[in-house]
Design a protein around this motif. Structure first.
Motif, PDB file in Angstrom:
ATOM      1  N   ALA A  38      79.722  35.425  39.992  1.00 30.66           N
ATOM      2  CA  ALA A  38      80.545  35.373  38.783  1.00 30.66           C
ATOM      3  C   ALA A  38      81.080  33.972  38.524  1.00 30.66           C
ATOM      4  O   ALA A  38      81.086  33.505  37.379  1.00 30.66           O
ATOM      5  CB  ALA A  38      81.697  36.370  38.885  1.00 30.66           C
ATOM      6  N   VAL A  39      81.533  33.277  39.567  1.00 34.81           N
ATOM      7  CA  VAL A  39      82.090  31.939  39.352  1.00 34.81           C
ATOM      8  C   VAL A  39      80.997  30.940  39.008  1.00 34.81           C
ATOM      9  O   VAL A  39      81.213  30.006  38.221  1.00 34.81           O
ATOM     10  CB  VAL A  39      82.928  31.485  40.578  1.00 34.81           C
ATOM     11  CG1 VAL A  39      82.029  31.058  41.745  1.00 34.81           C
ATOM     12  CG2 VAL A  39      83.869  30.356  40.182  1.00 34.81           C
ATOM     13  N   ILE A  40      79.789  31.128  39.541  1.00 35.38           N
ATOM     14  CA  ILE A  40      78.667  30.256  39.180  1.00 35.38           C
ATOM     15  C   ILE A  40      78.286  30.473  37.716  1.00 35.38           C
ATOM     16  O   ILE A  40      78.035  29.518  36.968  1.00 35.38           O
ATOM     17  CB  ILE A  40      77.467  30.509  40.115  1.00 35.38           C
ATOM     18  CG1 ILE A  40      77.760  29.943  41.510  1.00 35.38           C
ATOM     19  CG2 ILE A  40      76.195  29.889  39.545  1.00 35.38           C
ATOM     20  CD1 ILE A  40      76.719  30.290  42.556  1.00 35.38           C
ATOM     21  N   GLU A  41      78.252  31.736  37.284  1.00 34.99           N
ATOM     22  CA  GLU A  41      77.922  32.028  35.892  1.00 34.99           C
ATOM     23  C   GLU A  41      79.013  31.517  34.950  1.00 34.99           C
ATOM     24  O   GLU A  41      78.719  31.007  33.866  1.00 34.99           O
ATOM     25  CB  GLU A  41      77.714  33.528  35.703  1.00 34.99           C
ATOM     26  CG  GLU A  41      76.441  34.057  36.348  1.00 34.99           C
ATOM     27  CD  GLU A  41      76.173  35.505  35.995  1.00 34.99           C
ATOM     28  OE1 GLU A  41      77.027  36.120  35.309  1.00 34.99           O
ATOM     29  OE2 GLU A  41      75.123  36.023  36.396  1.00 34.99           O
ATOM     30  N   ALA A  42      80.270  31.649  35.372  1.00 31.67           N
ATOM     31  CA  ALA A  42      81.377  31.158  34.551  1.00 31.67           C
ATOM     32  C   ALA A  42      81.299  29.645  34.392  1.00 31.67           C
ATOM     33  O   ALA A  42      81.522  29.101  33.303  1.00 31.67           O
ATOM     34  CB  ALA A  42      82.708  31.566  35.168  1.00 31.67           C
ATOM     35  N   ALA A  43      80.985  28.947  35.476  1.00 31.91           N
ATOM     36  CA  ALA A  43      80.854  27.490  35.415  1.00 31.91           C
ATOM     37  C   ALA A  43      79.718  27.085  34.485  1.00 31.91           C
ATOM     38  O   ALA A  43      79.843  26.116  33.716  1.00 31.91           O
ATOM     39  CB  ALA A  43      80.615  26.933  36.820  1.00 31.91           C
ATOM     40  N   PHE A 164      85.200  21.665  40.692  1.00 36.40           N
ATOM     41  CA  PHE A 164      84.627  21.768  39.351  1.00 36.40           C
ATOM     42  C   PHE A 164      84.954  20.479  38.619  1.00 36.40           C
ATOM     43  O   PHE A 164      86.110  20.063  38.551  1.00 36.40           O
ATOM     44  CB  PHE A 164      85.221  22.976  38.630  1.00 36.40           C
ATOM     45  CG  PHE A 164      84.542  23.340  37.345  1.00 36.40           C
ATOM     46  CD1 PHE A 164      83.171  23.554  37.297  1.00 36.40           C
ATOM     47  CD2 PHE A 164      85.269  23.508  36.177  1.00 36.40           C
ATOM     48  CE1 PHE A 164      82.532  23.908  36.115  1.00 36.40           C
ATOM     49  CE2 PHE A 164      84.650  23.862  34.987  1.00 36.40           C
ATOM     50  CZ  PHE A 164      83.279  24.069  34.963  1.00 36.40           C
ATOM     51  N   VAL A 165      83.943  19.813  38.068  1.00 37.49           N
ATOM     52  CA  VAL A 165      84.146  18.525  37.415  1.00 37.49           C
ATOM     53  C   VAL A 165      84.984  18.661  36.145  1.00 37.49           C
ATOM     54  O   VAL A 165      85.765  17.768  35.815  1.00 37.49           O
ATOM     55  CB  VAL A 165      82.784  17.873  37.098  1.00 37.49           C
ATOM     56  CG1 VAL A 165      82.969  16.607  36.280  1.00 37.49           C
ATOM     57  CG2 VAL A 165      82.028  17.565  38.393  1.00 37.49           C
ATOM     58  N   LEU A 166      84.849  19.800  35.450  1.00 32.61           N
ATOM     59  CA  LEU A 166      85.591  20.024  34.220  1.00 32.61           C
ATOM     60  C   LEU A 166      86.920  20.726  34.515  1.00 32.61           C
ATOM     61  O   LEU A 166      87.323  20.817  35.669  1.00 32.61           O
ATOM     62  CB  LEU A 166      84.722  20.834  33.249  1.00 32.61           C
ATOM     63  CG  LEU A 166      83.359  20.208  32.934  1.00 32.61           C
ATOM     64  CD1 LEU A 166      82.534  21.142  32.057  1.00 32.61           C
ATOM     65  CD2 LEU A 166      83.520  18.846  32.277  1.00 32.61           C
ATOM     66  N   ASP A 167      87.593  21.210  33.489  1.00 34.36           N
ATOM     67  CA  ASP A 167      88.923  21.788  33.652  1.00 34.36           C
ATOM     68  C   ASP A 167      88.884  23.081  34.477  1.00 34.36           C
ATOM     69  O   ASP A 167      88.190  24.035  34.106  1.00 34.36           O
ATOM     70  CB  ASP A 167      89.529  22.069  32.275  1.00 34.36           C
ATOM     71  CG  ASP A 167      90.963  22.511  32.352  1.00 34.36           C
ATOM     72  OD1 ASP A 167      91.842  21.647  32.463  1.00 34.36           O
ATOM     73  OD2 ASP A 167      91.209  23.735  32.326  1.00 34.36           O
ATOM     74  N   ASP A 168      89.634  23.114  35.576  1.00 30.51           N
ATOM     75  CA  ASP A 168      89.557  24.277  36.462  1.00 30.51           C
ATOM     76  C   ASP A 168      90.304  25.492  35.917  1.00 30.51           C
ATOM     77  O   ASP A 168      90.003  26.626  36.283  1.00 30.51           O
ATOM     78  CB  ASP A 168      90.012  23.932  37.880  1.00 30.51           C
ATOM     79  CG  ASP A 168      91.414  23.361  37.952  1.00 30.51           C
ATOM     80  OD1 ASP A 168      92.199  23.589  37.023  1.00 30.51           O
ATOM     81  OD2 ASP A 168      91.721  22.682  38.953  1.00 30.51           O
ATOM     82  N   ARG A 169      91.288  25.277  35.025  1.00 31.27           N
ATOM     83  CA  ARG A 169      91.979  26.414  34.409  1.00 31.27           C
ATOM     84  C   ARG A 169      91.038  27.159  33.471  1.00 31.27           C
ATOM     85  O   ARG A 169      91.034  28.390  33.419  1.00 31.27           O
ATOM     86  CB  ARG A 169      93.211  25.923  33.643  1.00 31.27           C
ATOM     87  CG  ARG A 169      93.960  27.023  32.882  1.00 31.27           C
ATOM     88  CD  ARG A 169      94.442  28.132  33.780  1.00 31.27           C
ATOM     89  NE  ARG A 169      95.182  29.143  33.029  1.00 31.27           N
ATOM     90  CZ  ARG A 169      95.465  30.339  33.492  1.00 31.27           C
ATOM     91  NH1 ARG A 169      95.076  30.707  34.709  1.00 31.27           N
ATOM     92  NH2 ARG A 169      96.147  31.207  32.756  1.00 31.27           N
ATOM     93  N   VAL A 170      90.222  26.414  32.724  1.00 28.48           N
ATOM     94  CA  VAL A 170      89.220  27.041  31.863  1.00 28.48           C
ATOM     95  C   VAL A 170      88.243  27.847  32.710  1.00 28.48           C
ATOM     96  O   VAL A 170      87.868  28.968  32.355  1.00 28.48           O
ATOM     97  CB  VAL A 170      88.471  25.983  31.034  1.00 28.48           C
ATOM     98  CG1 VAL A 170      87.311  26.618  30.263  1.00 28.48           C
ATOM     99  CG2 VAL A 170      89.417  25.310  30.056  1.00 28.48           C
TER     100      VAL A 170
END
Length: 231
Positions: A38-43, A164-170
């Motif tokens: 799920a976290v890989i797909e979300a990223a 995560f290189v981008l925003d971790d809250r997103v």
């Protein structure tokens, strides 16, 4: 400071009705494996939502007078919308040609002596071949949205301490939405929250636009092609 992927998952766990996991990628339990997915797909969803400035890179192809095809960078995801390929020889952008127009030139219907490019077969292809020493440079978006403990970028999470290189809250909100969707639960509210956070981050990222500056001695328009060019 960015949170690790394990910290992001632990923060999201109560919202999806789970105990906070002690480990993620080192676990073999079904729940943790599903969380990994799920976290890989979300990223990946966050990655593909926008041409993120943090992931922008420049690729350079150098001609030898005969080579027309150059492999795309190994981390290539896509070129930004309306991106140009700039030639050091003409000091202006080459013209992008659609696959159909490219085939027309291959069968002898028209030519493009000033320089053109297209993408196919995992390559950046030029016509005519770049001259010896000529460089063609272009922006692209990297798909490497994860940073490992060694500081190197990679495409997917594989370790609990990855960042995560981008925003971790997103990412956290996207994970909550993705988990509920995968489980067949109602996710309308969670999707709305994730979309709102993503939209805010996209707008913030747009504020740091890369400005293309053209020399006043060069025309701002591209060389005309005798035929129809599809962007």
């Amino acid at each position: 400071m960015s949170r690790t992927v394990l910290e992001i998952v632990r923060s999201a766990a109560p919202a999806i009705g789970l105990e906070r996991p002690g480990v993620l990628f080192g676990s073999t339990s079904r729940t943790e494996i599903e969380l990994q997915r799920a976290v890989i797909e979300a990223a990946d969803m966050v990655l593909r939502a926008h041409d993120w400035r943090k992931l922008m890179k420049i690729s350079t192809s150098t001609g030898d007078g005969s080579e027309t095809e150059f492999a795309l960078p190994s981390d290539f995801l896509r070129m930004p919308k309306d991106a140009d390929v700039w030639s050091s020889r003409t000091q202006s952008p080459l013209s992008r040609i659609s696959p159909e127009d490219w085939l027309q030139m291959d069968v002898g219907i028209g030519d493009f002596s000033y320089g053109a490019w297209t993408l196919f077969g995992g390559n950046m292809v030029f016509r005519p071949a770049l001259s010896t020493g000529e460089t063609a440079r272009y922006w692209y978006v990297s798909k490497e949205v994860v940073q490992g403990t060694d500081g190197a970028r990679k495409e997917r999470f594989s370790d609990d301490d990855d960042l995560f290189v981008l925003d971790d809250r997103v990412l956290e909100l996207a994970l909550i939405y993705q988990w509920r969707k995968d489980k067949g639960l109602d996710y309308a509210e969670e999707m709305q929250a994730a979309d709102a956070a993503l939209s805010r981050e996209v707008e913030s990222d747009k504020g740091a636009r890369i400005v293309t500056q053209r020399s006043s001695r060069l025309p701002a328009t591209k060389v005309a092609y005798p035929g129809v060019i599809t962007p």
